[in-house]
Structure formats: structure tokens, C-alpha cells
Design a protein around this motif. Structure first.
Motif, PDB file in Angstrom:
ATOM      1  N   ARG A   1       0.855  -1.189   0.000  1.00 21.64           N
ATOM      2  CA  ARG A   1       0.000   0.000   0.000  1.00 21.64           C
ATOM      3  C   ARG A   1       0.889   1.236   0.000  1.00 21.64           C
ATOM      4  O   ARG A   1       1.606   1.507   0.968  1.00 21.64           O
ATOM      5  N   VAL A   2       0.841   1.960  -1.114  1.00 23.96           N
ATOM      6  CA  VAL A   2       1.738   3.095  -1.319  1.00 23.96           C
ATOM      7  C   VAL A   2       1.516   4.170  -0.267  1.00 23.96           C
ATOM      8  O   VAL A   2       2.474   4.693   0.326  1.00 23.96           O
ATOM      9  N   ARG A   3       0.270   4.527  -0.020  1.00 29.41           N
ATOM     10  CA  ARG A   3      -0.020   5.671   0.851  1.00 29.41           C
ATOM     11  C   ARG A   3       0.400   5.414   2.298  1.00 29.41           C
ATOM     12  O   ARG A   3       0.703   6.343   3.041  1.00 29.41           O
ATOM     13  N   ARG A   4       0.414   4.147   2.717  1.00 32.93           N
ATOM     14  CA  ARG A   4       0.788   3.811   4.096  1.00 32.93           C
ATOM     15  C   ARG A   4       2.193   3.218   4.191  1.00 32.93           C
ATOM     16  O   ARG A   4       2.674   2.947   5.279  1.00 32.93           O
ATOM     17  N   ASN A   5       2.833   3.017   3.047  1.00 35.73           N
ATOM     18  CA  ASN A   5       4.130   2.327   3.010  1.00 35.73           C
ATOM     19  C   ASN A   5       4.056   1.036   3.821  1.00 35.73           C
ATOM     20  O   ASN A   5       4.845   0.763   4.722  1.00 35.73           O
ATOM     21  N   ARG A   6       3.106   0.199   3.454  1.00 35.17           N
ATOM     22  CA  ARG A   6       2.856  -1.032   4.176  1.00 35.17           C
ATOM     23  C   ARG A   6       3.033  -2.230   3.238  1.00 35.17           C
ATOM     24  O   ARG A   6       2.380  -2.305   2.184  1.00 35.17           O
ATOM     25  N   LEU A   7       3.909  -3.146   3.609  1.00 36.59           N
ATOM     26  CA  LEU A   7       4.152  -4.345   2.829  1.00 36.59           C
ATOM     27  C   LEU A   7       3.757  -5.570   3.642  1.00 36.59           C
ATOM     28  O   LEU A   7       4.205  -5.750   4.778  1.00 36.59           O
ATOM     29  N   ASP A   8       2.885  -6.412   3.065  1.00 31.69           N
ATOM     30  CA  ASP A   8       2.562  -7.719   3.617  1.00 31.69           C
ATOM     31  C   ASP A   8       2.999  -8.746   2.583  1.00 31.69           C
ATOM     32  O   ASP A   8       2.596  -8.662   1.414  1.00 31.69           O
ATOM     33  N   ALA A   9       3.814  -9.721   2.986  1.00 36.98           N
ATOM     34  CA  ALA A   9       4.444 -10.568   1.978  1.00 36.98           C
ATOM     35  C   ALA A   9       4.676 -11.981   2.478  1.00 36.98           C
ATOM     36  O   ALA A   9       4.773 -12.243   3.684  1.00 36.98           O
ATOM     37  N   THR A  10       4.775 -12.879   1.498  1.00 35.43           N
ATOM     38  CA  THR A  10       5.197 -14.248   1.737  1.00 35.43           C
ATOM     39  C   THR A  10       6.262 -14.598   0.705  1.00 35.43           C
ATOM     40  O   THR A  10       6.067 -14.356  -0.494  1.00 35.43           O
ATOM     41  N   ALA A  11       7.375 -15.126   1.158  1.00 36.34           N
ATOM     42  CA  ALA A  11       8.451 -15.549   0.260  1.00 36.34           C
ATOM     43  C   ALA A  11       8.654 -17.053   0.400  1.00 36.34           C
ATOM     44  O   ALA A  11       8.778 -17.566   1.518  1.00 36.34           O
ATOM     45  N   ARG A  12       8.688 -17.750  -0.731  1.00 31.75           N
ATOM     46  CA  ARG A  12       8.984 -19.182  -0.753  1.00 31.75           C
ATOM     47  C   ARG A  12      10.281 -19.373  -1.531  1.00 31.75           C
ATOM     48  O   ARG A  12      10.361 -19.001  -2.696  1.00 31.75           O
ATOM     49  N   LEU A  13      11.267 -19.947  -0.882  1.00 28.61           N
ATOM     50  CA  LEU A  13      12.581 -20.119  -1.470  1.00 28.61           C
ATOM     51  C   LEU A  13      12.896 -21.604  -1.617  1.00 28.61           C
ATOM     52  O   LEU A  13      12.799 -22.358  -0.634  1.00 28.61           O
ATOM     53  N   ARG A  14      13.236 -22.021  -2.828  1.00 30.45           N
ATOM     54  CA  ARG A  14      13.732 -23.389  -3.017  1.00 30.45           C
ATOM     55  C   ARG A  14      15.250 -23.352  -2.863  1.00 30.45           C
ATOM     56  O   ARG A  14      15.954 -22.713  -3.648  1.00 30.45           O
ATOM     57  N   VAL A  15      15.730 -24.019  -1.819  1.00 30.57           N
ATOM     58  CA  VAL A  15      17.126 -23.898  -1.396  1.00 30.57           C
ATOM     59  C   VAL A  15      17.838 -25.230  -1.551  1.00 30.57           C
ATOM     60  O   VAL A  15      17.309 -26.279  -1.159  1.00 30.57           O
ATOM     61  N   ARG A  16      19.048 -25.183  -2.113  1.00 30.75           N
ATOM     62  CA  ARG A  16      19.910 -26.365  -2.205  1.00 30.75           C
ATOM     63  C   ARG A  16      21.146 -26.142  -1.336  1.00 30.75           C
ATOM     64  O   ARG A  16      21.811 -25.104  -1.461  1.00 30.75           O
ATOM     65  N   THR A  17      21.456 -27.076  -0.471  1.00 33.16           N
ATOM     66  CA  THR A  17      22.619 -26.924   0.399  1.00 33.16           C
ATOM     67  C   THR A  17      23.900 -27.249  -0.369  1.00 33.16           C
ATOM     68  O   THR A  17      23.943 -28.184  -1.177  1.00 33.16           O
ATOM     69  N   LEU A  18      24.945 -26.482  -0.117  1.00 33.27           N
ATOM     70  CA  LEU A  18      26.228 -26.677  -0.779  1.00 33.27           C
ATOM     71  C   LEU A  18      27.252 -27.345   0.127  1.00 33.27           C
ATOM     72  O   LEU A  18      28.359 -27.672  -0.305  1.00 33.27           O
ATOM     73  N   GLU A  19      26.877 -27.548   1.383  1.00 26.59           N
ATOM     74  CA  GLU A  19      27.684 -28.281   2.352  1.00 26.59           C
ATOM     75  C   GLU A  19      26.734 -28.716   3.462  1.00 26.59           C
ATOM     76  O   GLU A  19      25.594 -28.235   3.531  1.00 26.59           O
ATOM     77  N   PRO A  20      27.142 -29.639   4.335  1.00 28.03           N
ATOM     78  CA  PRO A  20      26.246 -30.033   5.424  1.00 28.03           C
ATOM     79  C   PRO A  20      25.915 -28.831   6.326  1.00 28.03           C
ATOM     80  O   PRO A  20      26.810 -28.076   6.721  1.00 28.03           O
ATOM     81  N   VAL A  21      24.635 -28.630   6.617  1.00 29.39           N
ATOM     82  CA  VAL A  21      24.222 -27.489   7.444  1.00 29.39           C
ATOM     83  C   VAL A  21      23.154 -27.930   8.442  1.00 29.39           C
ATOM     84  O   VAL A  21      22.341 -28.813   8.158  1.00 29.39           O
ATOM     85  N   LYS A  22      23.152 -27.292   9.606  1.00 33.48           N
ATOM     86  CA  LYS A  22      22.093 -27.502  10.582  1.00 33.48           C
ATOM     87  C   LYS A  22      21.299 -26.221  10.801  1.00 33.48           C
ATOM     88  O   LYS A  22      20.395 -26.165  11.635  1.00 33.48           O
ATOM     89  N   ALA A  23      21.636 -25.179  10.043  1.00 41.11           N
ATOM     90  CA  ALA A  23      20.899 -23.914  10.092  1.00 41.11           C
ATOM     91  C   ALA A  23      20.937 -23.285   8.707  1.00 41.11           C
ATOM     92  O   ALA A  23      21.937 -23.376   7.996  1.00 41.11           O
ATOM     93  N   LEU A  24      19.831 -22.671   8.350  1.00 40.98           N
ATOM     94  CA  LEU A  24      19.725 -21.934   7.090  1.00 40.98           C
ATOM     95  C   LEU A  24      19.736 -20.454   7.420  1.00 40.98           C
ATOM     96  O   LEU A  24      18.949 -19.998   8.256  1.00 40.98           O
ATOM     97  N   GLU A  25      20.623 -19.697   6.786  1.00 44.73           N
ATOM     98  CA  GLU A  25      20.727 -18.272   7.071  1.00 44.73           C
ATOM     99  C   GLU A  25      20.432 -17.453   5.831  1.00 44.73           C
ATOM    100  O   GLU A  25      20.929 -17.752   4.738  1.00 44.73           O
ATOM    101  N   LEU A  26      19.592 -16.423   6.016  1.00 43.21           N
ATOM    102  CA  LEU A  26      19.190 -15.538   4.933  1.00 43.21           C
ATOM    103  C   LEU A  26      19.336 -14.094   5.378  1.00 43.21           C
ATOM    104  O   LEU A  26      19.328 -13.788   6.567  1.00 43.21           O
ATOM    105  N   ASP A  27      19.467 -13.208   4.405  1.00 48.45           N
ATOM    106  CA  ASP A  27      19.492 -11.774   4.678  1.00 48.45           C
ATOM    107  C   ASP A  27      18.064 -11.241   4.660  1.00 48.45           C
ATOM    108  O   ASP A  27      17.323 -11.468   3.711  1.00 48.45           O
ATOM    109  N   LEU A  28      17.675 -10.525   5.705  1.00 50.49           N
ATOM    110  CA  LEU A  28      16.375  -9.863   5.763  1.00 50.49           C
ATOM    111  C   LEU A  28      16.478  -8.714   6.755  1.00 50.49           C
ATOM    112  O   LEU A  28      16.828  -8.920   7.921  1.00 50.49           O
TER     113      LEU A  28
END
Length: 369
Positions: free
Chosen positions: A32-59
Motif C-alpha cells: 500500500r503506497v499511501r501507508r508504506n505497508r508491505l505484507d508478503a510471503t516468500a517461498r525459497l527453493r534452497v539447495r545446500t552446498l555443504e552439510p548445514v544444521k541452520a539456514l541463514e538468509l538476509d532480511l
């Protein structure tokens, strides 16, 4: 976690990870432009490049409402200091594929960087998104490193009379309840810094249809000026396809914001200019420069920011190639410089003058007379 900086990129600025690759982003954005309000859902298909026990993303500073992982079990998640960490109950082996779903909301704003503020920013009447170099996290969770290229589906809903344009090809559009939803598909691998959304009261001007669709989105009442100002754009495109090979994407869009910008910025299949660039031919070199980035920087990409000069060096050279072929005056002497200290995109506060957007980490700028 092994960050991209730890993997050898000392220019990574604390963003991104070399432990995973995001194969695809599916973004559902309601803004909503007038309120600068963002409601969102992001779905990411992720492939691991090494063994991991946590997934880290920038947000950045948006509120995370829900986190789910299909293909693994979430133990807990933490969102702090621009990082979303999703801890798992088990270690995922190398080459595992999972889907990460993040529901989030808030008032998006630019994020700080050593080069000024970058990312999602309000215009006087609309939005400009200049994600380069580390602003993508201002509007979606991502692996924000230039060497991680992904495909995208971006659905963006805005209220009338605004128009939203994202990177990729428009595949569906519908209106309901005073809003319009536009869906864009990007099948070309794209790093997060080249992902973008532009929102405004824009009118479309078709500049050419060969070898691909070339359009301009301009403020209302500026269509005639755009046709005159960009009358030779098809010639630039033809020249570059002769020199560099076929245009590497499906279409090309020039967006002219109603606000003034100091320097344009490229995105995937798009370049964003200010209204000042539509009114004056003093910077004719910028039109071919931004188009050249679709080959140099967007199609042929760098893995780390250390080599960003390759993007800018070839784009600056393209300015001279167009000048020689067209008879348009040659660019003024230029020099390579680091990113400007000014903010990354146009300011909208009535107490401030619109500032600038930077073209990239290393920009080619005109030298002072």
C-alpha cells in the motif's frame, strides 16, 4: 555458518552465505503506497552446498511472522541484525533441497551500507527499488551475494491508480477491490541485487518491438516527451546486438521516476532513471550505458564484488561505441570511482532534496571540467 566473506569475498559486507544456493524465489507482495505497508510471503527453493544444521538468509528490518521448512524440521528461528537464522533439528547433507517459507510484513525502508542507503525507498508518489549492492534484503529474504543467481516469480499487488513493474515478463494481471495484481516470471538466473520492483503512476510507451520489446514507463503526461527523447533507442539496441551478440533477455524496460535522480541504476531487464534524464539530453551516454549492462553485469555476471569494475568498464566502453556509430557527442572524460557517499535513491521527505541512486559499486562518472 560459512559466510561469503569467509569463502574469500572480502567485499561481501557481511551479506550472503556460501553454504547454500537459492534456486528459485516465489514472492507474494501486497503493498500500500499511501501507508508504506508491505505484507508478503516468500517461498525459497534452497539447495545446500555443504552439510548445514541452520539456514541463514538476509532480511532487514521487517517483522517475521511465520517460518516453515518443507523437507526439514524447524527447531527455532531468530531474526536479528539483518539476518534470519532458521535452526533445524537435524543436519542436512550436501545437495539437499528444501523449501523455506517466510511470512513477513512492515514498512520497508532502505538499509545502510558503506556507500549510503540502498534498497526499497519511497518516492514522492511511488517506490524505487535499487538493490545494488546489498539492498535486496530491504524487501525480501534472500542470499544476497552476486554469485548466487536464481529464477523468480514475483506477484505484486498495489492499489489503483498505481502500476507495479518487476524484473521478468508479465504473465498475468488482474484487478479486484480497487487493487491490481501483476505476476512477473524471471527465467534467467538473477542475483538478488538485480531483483527489483518499481511502483508509480506510470504510462507505458512502446519504443520498439525488434529484436525484443523495448518500452518506457514514464510519469503521466510525459509520453510525447519520451517518444522524442528515446527515438533512437532501437538503433542503440541494434548496434549492441551486432557488437555483443543477441540481446540476452526477453525484453527491456526503461523506468523514469517522477523524482530526479543523479545516476540511473540497472536491474535485470530494466534500467531506472530520474525525471531529469527524460527532460535533458545532457547525459545521452547514460542510455547506452545502462542498456549495455544487460550483457555486461546481468547476463555475464561477477561472482564477487571485487570484480564489479568489469560490469562498469564494459558499459563505459559501450558509451563510446554508440557515440562513434551514431554521431552523438562523445562522453566527457570519465574516471572510475568508488560508490558515491550520497544516498542510493531519491528522497521523498519534503524537508530534503531528492538525492541520487548509484549505478554500482564502481561507477564510471564524468570528470569535472
Amino acid at each position: 555458518m560459512s559466510s561469503s566473506a569467509e569463502a574469500g569475498d572480502r567485499y561481501a559486507l557481511g551479506h550472503g552465505t556460501a553454504t547454500l544456493h537459492v534456486e528459485h524465489y516465489d514472492l507474494e507482495l501486497d503493498y500500500r503506497v499511501r501507508r508504506n505497508r508491505l505484507d508478503a510471503t516468500a517461498r525459497l527453493r534452497v539447495r545446500t552446498l555443504e552439510p548445514v544444521k541452520a539456514l541463514e538468509l538476509d532480511l532487514a528490518d521487517l517483522t517475521v511472522r511465520t517460518v516453515a521448512v518443507t523437507g526439514a524440521t524447524v527447531a527455532r528461528y531468530r531474526h536479528r541484525a539483518g539476518r534470519l537464522t532458521v535452526k533445524l533439528t537435524e543436519t542436512l547433507p550436501t545437495d539437499s533441497v528444501v523449501e523455506v517459507t517466510v511470512g513477513y510484513a512492515g514498512a520497508p525502508q532502505p538499509v545502510d551500507s558503506p556507500f549510503g542507503e540502498v534498497g526499497w525507498e519511497e518516492l514522492e508518489d511511488g517506490v524505487i527499488v535499487a538493490s545494488q549492492p546489498t539492498g535486496a534484503s530491504s524487501w525480501f529474504p534472500c542470499n544476497d551475494r552476486p554469485g548466487d543467481a536464481s529464477t523468480y516469480r514475483t506477484s505484486i499487488t498495489v492499489e489503483h491508480p498505481y502500476r507495479a513493474h518487476a524484473h521478468g515478463t508479465l504473465t498475468r494481471q488482474s484487478s479486484r477491490g480497487g487493487t491490481t495484481t501483476s505476476v512477473f516470471e524471471e527465467h534467467h538466473p538473477t542475483p538478488a541485487y538485480l531483483a527489483t520492483v518499481q511502483i508509480g503512476r506510470y504510462t507505458e510507451v512502446v519504443l520498439a518491438t525488434e529484436p525484443v520489446l523495448q518500452r518506457a514507463l514514464v510519469p503521466e503526461g510525459q509520453s510525447a516527451l519520451a517518444r522524442t527523447r528515446l527515438a533512437r533507442h532501437a538503433e542503440i539496441m541494434r548496434l549492441f546486438t551486432e557488437l555483443f551478440g543477441p540481446y540476452p533477455l526477453d525484453e527491456y524496460t526503461l523506468v523514469f521516476t517522477p523524482d530526479a535522480l543523479e545516476i540511473p541504476v540497472e536491474a535485470q531487464g530494466m534500467a531506472v532513471f530520474g525525471s531529469n534524464h527524460l527532460r535533458s539530453d545532457a547525459d545521452d551516454r547514460l542510455i547506452p550505458h545502462e542498456l549495455a549492462h544487460q550483457w555486461f553485469g546481468n547476463s555475464v555476471s561477477v561472482v564477487t564484488w571485487q570484480h564489479i569494475w568489469l560490469n562498469e568498464g564494459f558499459a563505459c566502453y559501450a558509451e563510446w561505441l554508440w557515440s562513434e556509430a551514431s554521431g552523438v557527442r562523445a562522453p566527457t572524460p570519465w574516471r572510475a570511482s568508488t560508490m558515491r557517499d550520497s544516498p542510493a535513491s531519491a528522497r521523498t521527505s519534503s524537508s530534503r532534496t531528492p538525492a541520487s541512486t548509484t549505478s554500482s559499486t564502481t561507477a564510471c562518472t564524468s570528470a569535472a571540467p
